[in-house]
Design a protein around this motif. Structure first.
Motif: not given
Length: 206
Positions: A143-156
């Protein structure tokens, strides 16, 4: 009676598992215990275990790589990971390597014995927290609209990292981080970091 081997480098933990299994149930026999994956693998054809209790943090070959090796040699052997790690990456690496189940070391005696019974019955036991991580990750992937890299950035970002810290950690420039964050805000329809993290957590994206 199912044959079990234990792969755990902490001697006290190793002995505690063995004592529990041998005194609390008659369904299993601990045929051997090892402190390294290498030793366990070298003796697989002698032990012929039905179930392997596997730690992850081991000297030499780690438990994830050990799981992969054991599954290649004895594909019908079930491997139950028992680890202190509750990080989703460890969980998925272990499952992808061929682990049958994954429980944490803070599981009580009853939970461990139940997990062995589940494995024996063809199930895939997981601690409650681990199961939540799995469900959350599948939800994020679908469901997430974010890419894997965007998810990594947001987690950080959620961990309180600065733009420069994030850039260093994922080996990109500060401008690239800013570009990813801009895209995150657009996709989540938010205007700042707090809103982005809050929405992503509530939606299960991180």
């Amino acid at each position: 009676m199912k044959k079990i081997i234990i792969v755990e480098d902490n001697k006290d933990v190793q002995e505690a598992f063995q004592l529990l299994i041998e005194t609390q149930t008659s369904n299993y026999e601990v045929v051997n215990a090892y402190g390294t994956c290498e030793d366990a693998i070298n003796n697989l054809e002698v032990d012929l275990p039905d179930i392997v209790l596997m730690d992850i943090d081991l000297p030499g070959m780690n438990g994830i790589e050990g799981t992969r090796n054991i599954r290649q040699t004895l594909p019908r052997t079930d491997i139950l990971i028992i680890s202190v790690h509750e990080n989703s990456q460890y969980v998925f690496d272990a499952l992808c390597a061929g682990a049958t189940g994954y429980i944490t070391k803070n599981s009580n005696h009853t939970q461990l014995l139940r997990a062995l019974d589940e494995v024996s019955a063809g199930g895939a036991p997981m601690s409650t927290q681990i199961a939540k991580l799995v469900v959350k990750s599948f939800r994020r992937e679908s469901e997430s609209p974010l890419t894997n890299r965007e998810t990594d950035v947001l987690n950080l970002l959620a961990e309180g990292k600065s733009y420069m810290d994030i850039a260093d950690q994922i080996s990109v420039s500060k401008d690239t981080v800013k570009f990813h964050i801009k895209n995150i805000y657009l996709k989540l329809q938010v205007s700042n970091k707090i809103e982005a993290v809050t929405k992503a957590k509530s939606e299960g994206f991180i």
